[in-house]
Enzyme design. Sequence first.
Site, PDB file in Angstrom:
ATOM      1  N   SER A  58       3.236  -2.145  10.331  1.00 24.46           N
ATOM      2  CA  SER A  58       4.671  -2.278  10.610  1.00 24.46           C
ATOM      3  C   SER A  58       5.232  -3.650  10.257  1.00 24.46           C
ATOM      4  O   SER A  58       6.161  -4.135  10.907  1.00 24.46           O
ATOM      5  CB  SER A  58       4.982  -1.933  12.071  1.00 24.46           C
ATOM      6  OG  SER A  58       4.638  -0.581  12.336  1.00 24.46           O
TER       7      SER A  58
ATOM      8  N   ASN B 264       0.873  -1.178   0.000  1.00 18.21           N
ATOM      9  CA  ASN B 264       0.000   0.000   0.000  1.00 18.21           C
ATOM     10  C   ASN B 264       0.906   1.224   0.000  1.00 18.21           C
ATOM     11  O   ASN B 264       1.484   1.578   1.017  1.00 18.21           O
ATOM     12  CB  ASN B 264      -0.885  -0.026   1.262  1.00 18.21           C
ATOM     13  CG  ASN B 264      -1.687   1.254   1.425  1.00 18.21           C
ATOM     14  OD1 ASN B 264      -1.774   2.069   0.505  1.00 18.21           O
ATOM     15  ND2 ASN B 264      -2.286   1.428   2.604  1.00 18.21           N
TER      16      ASN B 264
ATOM     17  N   LYS C 203       0.121   4.249  -0.351  1.00 18.32           N
ATOM     18  CA  LYS C 203      -0.513   5.463   0.197  1.00 18.32           C
ATOM     19  C   LYS C 203      -0.259   6.648  -0.751  1.00 18.32           C
ATOM     20  O   LYS C 203      -0.215   6.451  -1.959  1.00 18.32           O
ATOM     21  CB  LYS C 203      -0.020   5.715   1.619  1.00 18.32           C
ATOM     22  CG  LYS C 203      -0.152   4.447   2.480  1.00 18.32           C
ATOM     23  CD  LYS C 203       0.051   4.672   3.943  1.00 18.32           C
ATOM     24  CE  LYS C 203      -0.114   3.349   4.691  1.00 18.32           C
ATOM     25  NZ  LYS C 203      -0.104   3.489   6.125  1.00 18.32           N
TER      26      LYS C 203
ATOM     27  N   GLU D  14      -6.855   5.137   7.554  1.00 20.59           N
ATOM     28  CA  GLU D  14      -6.575   6.534   7.178  1.00 20.59           C
ATOM     29  C   GLU D  14      -7.747   7.135   6.398  1.00 20.59           C
ATOM     30  O   GLU D  14      -8.005   8.333   6.496  1.00 20.59           O
ATOM     31  CB  GLU D  14      -5.257   6.601   6.386  1.00 20.59           C
ATOM     32  CG  GLU D  14      -4.058   6.397   7.308  1.00 20.59           C
ATOM     33  CD  GLU D  14      -2.838   5.783   6.656  1.00 20.59           C
ATOM     34  OE1 GLU D  14      -2.753   5.746   5.414  1.00 20.59           O
ATOM     35  OE2 GLU D  14      -1.954   5.306   7.405  1.00 20.59           O
TER      36      GLU D  14
ATOM     37  N   HIS E 251      -9.577   1.518   4.767  1.00 15.97           N
ATOM     38  CA  HIS E 251      -8.307   1.710   5.477  1.00 15.97           C
ATOM     39  C   HIS E 251      -8.517   2.734   6.585  1.00 15.97           C
ATOM     40  O   HIS E 251      -9.272   3.696   6.423  1.00 15.97           O
ATOM     41  CB  HIS E 251      -7.225   2.187   4.505  1.00 15.97           C
ATOM     42  CG  HIS E 251      -5.858   2.171   5.123  1.00 15.97           C
ATOM     43  ND1 HIS E 251      -5.431   3.153   5.979  1.00 15.97           N
ATOM     44  CD2 HIS E 251      -4.850   1.272   5.050  1.00 15.97           C
ATOM     45  CE1 HIS E 251      -4.207   2.866   6.386  1.00 15.97           C
ATOM     46  NE2 HIS E 251      -3.831   1.724   5.838  1.00 15.97           N
TER      47      HIS E 251
ATOM     48  N   GLY F 278       2.504   2.254  10.803  1.00 17.13           N
ATOM     49  CA  GLY F 278       3.536   3.276  10.679  1.00 17.13           C
ATOM     50  C   GLY F 278       4.266   3.606  11.969  1.00 17.13           C
ATOM     51  O   GLY F 278       4.991   4.596  12.031  1.00 17.13           O
TER      52      GLY F 278
ATOM     53  N   GLU G 234      -5.568  -4.634  10.593  1.00 15.81           N
ATOM     54  CA  GLU G 234      -4.525  -3.638  10.801  1.00 15.81           C
ATOM     55  C   GLU G 234      -4.789  -2.885  12.102  1.00 15.81           C
ATOM     56  O   GLU G 234      -5.596  -1.935  12.116  1.00 15.81           O
ATOM     57  CB  GLU G 234      -4.512  -2.627   9.646  1.00 15.81           C
ATOM     58  CG  GLU G 234      -4.236  -3.241   8.294  1.00 15.81           C
ATOM     59  CD  GLU G 234      -3.621  -2.238   7.327  1.00 15.81           C
ATOM     60  OE1 GLU G 234      -2.533  -2.517   6.823  1.00 15.81           O
ATOM     61  OE2 GLU G 234      -4.210  -1.160   7.115  1.00 15.81           O
TER      62      GLU G 234
HETATM   63  P1  PGA Z   1       2.769   0.321   7.580  1.00 15.57           P
HETATM   64  O1  PGA Z   1       1.309   0.594   6.960  1.00 15.57           O
HETATM   65  O2  PGA Z   1       3.248  -0.982   7.004  1.00 15.57           O
HETATM   66  O3  PGA Z   1       3.582   1.499   7.141  1.00 15.57           O
HETATM   67  O4  PGA Z   1       2.608   0.238   9.060  1.00 15.57           O
HETATM   68  C1  PGA Z   1       0.400  -0.454   6.747  1.00 15.57           C
HETATM   69  C2  PGA Z   1      -0.884   0.088   6.200  1.00 15.57           C
HETATM   70  O5  PGA Z   1      -1.330   1.167   6.625  1.00 15.57           O
HETATM   71  O6  PGA Z   1      -1.512  -0.555   5.329  1.00 15.57           O
END
Ligand code: PGA
Length: 267
Positions: free
Chosen positions: A228, A28, A30, A115, A113, A189, A183
């Site tokens: 992560s 992803n 983003k 976000e 997601h 992150g 998640e």
């Molecule tokens: P990350 O993000 O691997 O940077 O923690 C995962 C995601 O938001 O899909």
Amino acid sequence: MFQHSLLGERTNLFKMVTGMVRTLIAGNWKMNGLKSSLSEVDAVITQLGDFPDAADCLICPPATLVVPMQERAGARLKVGAQSCHPEAFGAFTGDLSAEQLKDAGASYVIVGHSERRSEHGERSAYVQEQAHACLRAGIVPIVCVGESFAQRQRGETKDTVIRILRKSLPTLGSSDSIVVAYEPLWAIGTGLVPSDEEIAEVHQVIRDLLVELYQDRGADLRILYGGSMKPSNAAEILAIKNVNGGLIGGASLKAADFMAIYAAAVA
Ligand code: PGA
């Protein structure tokens, strides 16, 4: 350590017995990536050729890169998108429909997601509409779910995940497929990751829900872990029962890291 190896052995046995669920390693990106980033994709495509075709590999770039990524992707790399509008077309300035994303070459779309849920106020009912739009367009939705840190501390993780999923998951037609991505919000992150036991526990309740909702087919739908995931923890996480792949943010941006995770999936 002992507990971990037990988990791993059980998982390998499970995978041997079922033999059904093909791992999906999904990136992803983003809101990252310019045309110049396609060199990383070229590196991924080249390196995929060095590995057995034993797991699916997907990148969900920003929408601006779906077409050029698809044009170079070849057979081993799948291309997806990060959101879609529930309607097929119309006066929705700035939005993209599942049909348009399919037309551009996307075969998966991430919906729900955290976000999108927090930055754009997308609630579970809307996420379910997006998932239905994906199915209508012949795209596999990756439906995301996760608990906040406060919810985990209050012991509400499983209830939260199930409550959100019941509202977000679509009705499946006979040829439809979906992916679920667990998640934990506090792991995205941050470098923080739940323990193997915590991941196994949540993935099991998601599996139980999928079987309840979709009967036998629920046993074969993929449940990804996201938050992560990186080269140093991928093998351990991917060995956990009911973890059928990963949704990877930061570590998907560099081909070397992403392919190290893919290597763990096909090892
Ligand atoms: P990350 O993000 O691997 O940077 O923690 C995962 C995601 O938001 O899909």
